[in-house]
Design a protein around this motif. Structure first.
Motif, PDB file in Angstrom:
ATOM      1  N   THR A 243      -8.267 -17.576 -10.394  1.00 45.40           N
ATOM      2  CA  THR A 243      -7.327 -18.163 -11.157  1.00 45.40           C
ATOM      3  C   THR A 243      -5.598 -18.292 -10.285  1.00 45.40           C
ATOM      4  N   SER A 244      -5.144 -18.543 -11.376  1.00 41.75           N
ATOM      5  CA  SER A 244      -3.838 -18.453 -10.167  1.00 41.75           C
ATOM      6  C   SER A 244      -3.102 -17.032 -10.780  1.00 41.75           C
ATOM      7  N   THR A 245      -3.314 -16.338 -11.714  1.00 40.83           N
ATOM      8  CA  THR A 245      -2.788 -15.104 -11.801  1.00 40.83           C
ATOM      9  C   THR A 245      -3.326 -14.402 -10.906  1.00 40.83           C
ATOM     10  N   PHE A 246      -4.630 -14.609 -10.581  1.00 38.97           N
ATOM     11  CA  PHE A 246      -5.288 -13.596  -9.249  1.00 38.97           C
ATOM     12  C   PHE A 246      -5.220 -13.736  -8.702  1.00 38.97           C
ATOM     13  N   ARG A 247      -4.865 -15.129  -8.170  1.00 37.26           N
ATOM     14  CA  ARG A 247      -4.355 -15.595  -6.650  1.00 37.26           C
ATOM     15  C   ARG A 247      -2.633 -14.563  -6.824  1.00 37.26           C
ATOM     16  N   ALA A 248      -1.923 -15.111  -7.227  1.00 39.18           N
ATOM     17  CA  ALA A 248      -0.203 -14.282  -7.173  1.00 39.18           C
ATOM     18  C   ALA A 248      -0.775 -12.842  -7.039  1.00 39.18           C
ATOM     19  N   ASP A 249      -1.567 -11.743  -8.041  1.00 38.15           N
ATOM     20  CA  ASP A 249      -1.214 -10.794  -8.553  1.00 38.15           C
ATOM     21  C   ASP A 249      -2.355  -9.803  -6.976  1.00 38.15           C
ATOM     22  N   ALA A 250      -2.658 -10.610  -6.417  1.00 42.49           N
ATOM     23  CA  ALA A 250      -3.775  -9.982  -5.140  1.00 42.49           C
ATOM     24  C   ALA A 250      -2.822 -10.331  -3.902  1.00 42.49           C
ATOM     25  N   THR A 251      -1.278 -11.599  -4.057  1.00 42.78           N
ATOM     26  CA  THR A 251      -1.334 -11.029  -2.758  1.00 42.78           C
ATOM     27  C   THR A 251       0.184 -10.599  -2.447  1.00 42.78           C
ATOM     28  N   PHE A 252       0.238 -10.365  -1.466  1.00 41.64           N
ATOM     29  CA  PHE A 252       1.348  -9.799  -0.858  1.00 41.64           C
ATOM     30  C   PHE A 252       1.786 -10.127   0.322  1.00 41.64           C
TER      31      PHE A 252
ATOM     32  N   ARG B  83       5.407  -5.857   0.248  1.00 41.14           N
ATOM     33  CA  ARG B  83       6.224  -6.568  -1.174  1.00 41.14           C
ATOM     34  C   ARG B  83       5.357  -7.573  -1.700  1.00 41.14           C
ATOM     35  N   SER B  84       4.984  -7.704  -3.158  1.00 42.57           N
ATOM     36  CA  SER B  84       4.481  -8.489  -4.596  1.00 42.57           C
ATOM     37  C   SER B  84       4.994  -9.865  -4.259  1.00 42.57           C
ATOM     38  N   TYR B  85       4.336 -10.838  -4.406  1.00 44.19           N
ATOM     39  CA  TYR B  85       3.993 -12.577  -3.916  1.00 44.19           C
ATOM     40  C   TYR B  85       4.976 -12.618  -5.274  1.00 44.19           C
ATOM     41  N   ASN B  86       4.652 -12.143  -6.968  1.00 48.35           N
ATOM     42  CA  ASN B  86       4.836 -12.781  -7.875  1.00 48.35           C
ATOM     43  C   ASN B  86       6.011 -11.726  -8.668  1.00 48.35           C
ATOM     44  N   PHE B  87       5.804 -10.801  -7.910  1.00 51.36           N
ATOM     45  CA  PHE B  87       7.386 -10.007  -7.754  1.00 51.36           C
ATOM     46  C   PHE B  87       8.109  -9.415  -7.275  1.00 51.36           C
ATOM     47  N   PRO B  88       8.679 -10.369  -6.344  1.00 48.57           N
ATOM     48  CA  PRO B  88       9.027 -10.459  -5.205  1.00 48.57           C
ATOM     49  C   PRO B  88      10.166  -8.980  -4.613  1.00 48.57           C
ATOM     50  N   ASP B  89      10.854  -8.295  -6.004  1.00 49.35           N
ATOM     51  CA  ASP B  89      11.058  -7.000  -6.026  1.00 49.35           C
ATOM     52  C   ASP B  89      10.792  -5.597  -5.789  1.00 49.35           C
ATOM     53  N   ARG B  90       9.038  -5.599  -5.995  1.00 48.22           N
ATOM     54  CA  ARG B  90       8.676  -4.441  -6.073  1.00 48.22           C
ATOM     55  C   ARG B  90       7.903  -5.074  -4.906  1.00 48.22           C
ATOM     56  N   TYR B  91       7.338  -3.264  -4.438  1.00 45.71           N
ATOM     57  CA  TYR B  91       7.110  -3.053  -3.411  1.00 45.71           C
ATOM     58  C   TYR B  91       5.422  -2.315  -3.759  1.00 45.71           C
ATOM     59  N   ILE B  92       4.302  -2.010  -2.790  1.00 49.34           N
ATOM     60  CA  ILE B  92       3.013  -1.283  -3.365  1.00 49.34           C
ATOM     61  C   ILE B  92       3.247   0.397  -2.606  1.00 49.34           C
ATOM     62  N   ARG B  93       3.447   0.970  -3.193  1.00 50.01           N
ATOM     63  CA  ARG B  93       4.190   2.851  -3.453  1.00 50.01           C
ATOM     64  C   ARG B  93       2.128   3.147  -3.513  1.00 50.01           C
ATOM     65  N   HIS B  94       2.809   4.578  -3.595  1.00 47.18           N
ATOM     66  CA  HIS B  94       1.968   5.405  -4.516  1.00 47.18           C
ATOM     67  C   HIS B  94       2.725   6.917  -4.939  1.00 47.18           C
ATOM     68  N   SER B  95       1.883   6.985  -6.328  1.00 48.63           N
ATOM     69  CA  SER B  95       3.032   7.762  -7.178  1.00 48.63           C
ATOM     70  C   SER B  95       1.924   8.732  -7.985  1.00 48.63           C
ATOM     71  N   GLY B  96       1.315  10.106  -7.607  1.00 51.40           N
ATOM     72  CA  GLY B  96       0.949  10.770  -7.800  1.00 51.40           C
ATOM     73  C   GLY B  96      -0.182  10.456  -7.106  1.00 51.40           C
ATOM     74  N   TYR B  97      -0.679   9.790  -6.294  1.00 51.59           N
ATOM     75  CA  TYR B  97      -1.237   9.023  -5.779  1.00 51.59           C
ATOM     76  C   TYR B  97      -2.148   8.060  -6.342  1.00 51.59           C
ATOM     77  N   VAL B  98      -2.220   8.122  -6.678  1.00 52.71           N
ATOM     78  CA  VAL B  98      -2.363   6.363  -7.475  1.00 52.71           C
ATOM     79  C   VAL B  98      -1.342   4.980  -7.214  1.00 52.71           C
ATOM     80  N   LEU B  99      -2.118   3.479  -5.986  1.00 52.70           N
ATOM     81  CA  LEU B  99      -0.621   2.832  -5.739  1.00 52.70           C
ATOM     82  C   LEU B  99      -0.655   2.032  -7.070  1.00 52.70           C
TER      83      LEU B  99
END
Length: 467
Positions: free
Chosen positions: A404-413, A428-444
Motif C-alpha cells: 500500500t502507499s501508506t506502507f511504502r511511505a512509512d518504510a522509506t527514509f 529522516r522519515s519520508y512522510n514525517f520529514p521533521d522526524r528521524y530514526i532514533r533509539h529511546s530506551g533502546y527501542v527505535l
C-alpha cells in the motif's frame, strides 16, 4: 708514426670496449631489484562462534579492511576453506606472508569448545593470494602429551628460517614453544621459546625493523602484555607493559602496525566462547607503556569473529580477494553512542541490542531503494525477506510489505549526514520529514529533531552503516 698512432688508438678503443662490456654484462645478467609493493589494506582470518552456537564455524573465514579497523567479511561471512583431517575443524588461524611473497596459513587442529583434548599437530595450507588454498597438510610439532594451540610464525633472518610458535604445556606450566622450519613441512624439534615463570597463552610476534615485539596473555592474572627482543631468539624477551585488559576476560592478542602511520594496534577478544567481542588499544611507541584504549566506535570486527589474525596486503590483493569471495549483500547499523549495540528486530520490534546476538541475521539488513522514493532507502530483513522496518505510531517495527502507499511511505527514509558525526549517518522519515530514526530506551522510533536538539538526542539518531 701515423700507423703507430692508429694502432694505439685501436688498442685504446678495444680496451675501453672490454671495460664497458665488463661493467655492463653483470648488470644485464643480474635479476633487476624489485621493490616490495606498498601495502594499502589488510586481511583478517578467523573462525566464528555465537552465544547459542548457531553461528559456530570451525573453519577459515576472511575479511578485508582498508584502514585496519573497520572490516568487510568476505563470502557472506561464510568459510573459505575447511580442514578435512584430524578433528576436521580449526581454531586460531594465522596468516603469514612468506619471504617468496606467498602465504601460508596455520591453525589449531581443534573443533568445538572442549579444550581437554591433546594434539601434537596443526593444520597448514599454502596460498598464492588467499583466493585459493593448496597443499593442505597436518604437521607434527612435538611428541609431548599436550596441545598445540594458536600457532603463529615469523621470519628470523639470523637463522634463515621461520619460527613457528604455539601454546603448550611443557610438563611444568603453560609456555610458548617454538619449532624452526624453512618449508612448513619439516618442522624441526620443539624447544621452549618463552617462559616467564608463570602460565602464558596465545603469543603473537610482530617484527618491526630490528625489534621483535611479543604479545601474550598472563594466565595467572588474565592481562595482556607486550615484550621485546632485538634478536627474536628463545627466552630473549623483556616485558614492557604493566598489563592490559578490557571486559570481563580477554585473550588472543594481535599486534598490528598501520600501513600509513607510525601507529600500532593491539587487538584482543573476549575469553568467553559465547561472547565474540573484540577490544583494541593503540600506541605510537610499542616499546613503551603507553597504550590507549580504542572506543568501539573506532572499529568494527566481523560478525562472531574469534581469535583472529591480521596481515597487510597490497591494493591488487585486496581487489582480488573482493572479486573472488565477494562483499556481503547486507549491512548492519551500529549505534553511535552505544557502539557495542546494533539495530536488530526482536519479536518484530526494532531496537538496538548488545553484540553478539542470536539469531545472527536479526541484525542484518538489505538497504534497498526506498519503497516510496528510490532516492531514499528502505530496510529489508535478511532472515524475513519481504518484511521491512516501518514506523507505526512513531515506533519502528518489522512488518510485511502489503504494497500500500501508506506502507511504502512509512518504510522509506532519507539518508543524511549523521546528526552527531557527519562521517556516520542519520535517517529522516519520508512522510514525517521533521522526524528521524532514533533509539529511546533502546527501542527505535521516529522523533522530531533539529540542529538545536539536545546532543544526546542527536547521538541517539546517529548510526554507522557497516558490515
Amino acid at each position: 708514426m701515423l700507423h703507430a698512432v692508429s694502432r694505439s688508438r685501436k688498442l685504446l678503443l678495444a680496451l675501453l670496449s672490454l671495460l664497458t662490456v665488463g661493467l655492463v654484462m653483470p648488470l644485464i645478467g643480474a635479476a633487476p631489484a624489485v621493490a616490495a609493493p606498498p601495502y594499502s589494506g589488510y586481511v583478517m582470518g578467523y573462525f566464528t562462534e555465537s552465544p547459542n552456537q548457531s553461528g559456530d564455524s570451525y573453519a577459515l573465514h576472511l575479511a578485508v579492511s582498508q584502514d585496519g579497523l573497520n572490516w568487510t567479511p568476505l563470502n557472506q561471512n561464510n568459510a573459505v576453506v575447511t580442514p578435512t583431517a584430524g578433528t576436521q575443524g580449526l581454531r586460531d588461524p594465522y596468516i603469514l606472508r612468506k619471504q617468496d611473497d606467498r602465504f601460508v596459513v596455520l591453525a589449531t587442529d581443534l573443533k568445538g569448545r572442549v579444550f581437554t583434548e591433546n594434539n601434537q599437530y596443526i593444520h597448514v595450507w599454502d596460498s598464492t593470494d588467499l583466493t585459493a588454498f593448496s597443499n593442505y597438510r597436518r604437521v607434527r610439532l612435538h611428541t609431548m602429551n599436550t596441545h598445540s594451540w594458536a600457532p603463529q610464525a615469523f621470519w628470523v633472518p639470523s637463522r634463515n628460517q621461520y619460527a613457528v610458535i604455539y601454546s603448550a604445556n611443557n610438563g611444568t606450566r603453560d609456555v610458548v614453544m617454538v619449532n624452526y622450519t624453512t618449508d612448513f613441512v619439516n618442522m624441526g624439534s620443539a624447544q621452549v621459546f618463552f617462559d616467564p615463570g608463570f602460565n602464558v597463552l596465545d603469543a603473537d610476534v610482530l617484527v618491526d625493523g630490528g625489534n621483535f615485539y611479543l604479545s601474550y596473555k598472563n594466565m595467572d592474572n588474565g592481562n595482556l602484555y607486550v615484550a621485546r627482543s632485538t634478536t627474536g631468539a628463545p627466552n630473549s624477551f623483556t616485558t614492557l607493559t604493566s598489563g592490559l585488559k578490557q571486559g570481563g576476560a580477554i585473550e588472543a592478542p594481535i599486534l598490528v602496525k598501520s600501513n600509513t602511520t607510525n601507529t600500532f594496534w593491539l587487538w584482543g577478544d573476549s575469553f568467553a566462547p559465547s561472547n565474540p567481542v573484540f577490544y583494541a588499544w593503540q600506541t605510537t611507541n610499542p616499546g613503551g607503556n603507553s597504550w590507549s584504549t580504542l572506543n568501539q566506535r573506532s572499529f568494527t570486527a566481523p560478525i562472531n569473529a574469534k581469535h583472529a589474525t591480521i596481515s597487510p596486503i597490497t591494493s591488487a590483493e585486496y581487489t582480488r580477494l573482493l572479486d573472488r569471495w565477494g562483499a556481503p549483500q547486507w549491512n548492519r547499523l551500529k549505534s553511535y553512542n552505544f557502539p557495542d549495540r546494533y539495530v536488530r528486530h526482536a519479536s518484530n520490534v526494532a531496537r538496538i541490542d548488545p553484540f553478539p546476538m542470536d539469531p545472527t541475521a536479526d541484525q542484518q539488513w538489505r538497504i534497498v531503494p526506498g519503497l516510496a522514493d528510490s532516492a531514499g532507502v528502505s530496510f529489508e530483513s535478511v532472515n524475513f525477506p519481504g518484511r521491512y522496518l516501518r514506523h507505526s505510531n512513531y515506533e519502528l517495527r518489522l512488518a510485511q510489505n502489503d504494497n500500500t502507499s501508506t506502507f511504502r511511505a512509512d518504510a522509506t527514509f532519507y539518508r543524511t549526514a549523521g546528526l552527531a558525526d557527519s562521517a556516520w549517518a542519520s535517517f529522516r522519515s519520508y512522510n514525517f520529514p521533521d522526524r528521524y530514526i532514533r533509539h529511546s530506551g533502546y527501542v527505535l522510533r521516529i522523533d522530531v529533531l533539529s540542529s538545536s536538539s539536545a546532543q544526546t538526542a542527536r547521538q541517539d539518531a546517529t548510526f554507522q552503516v557497516t558490515r
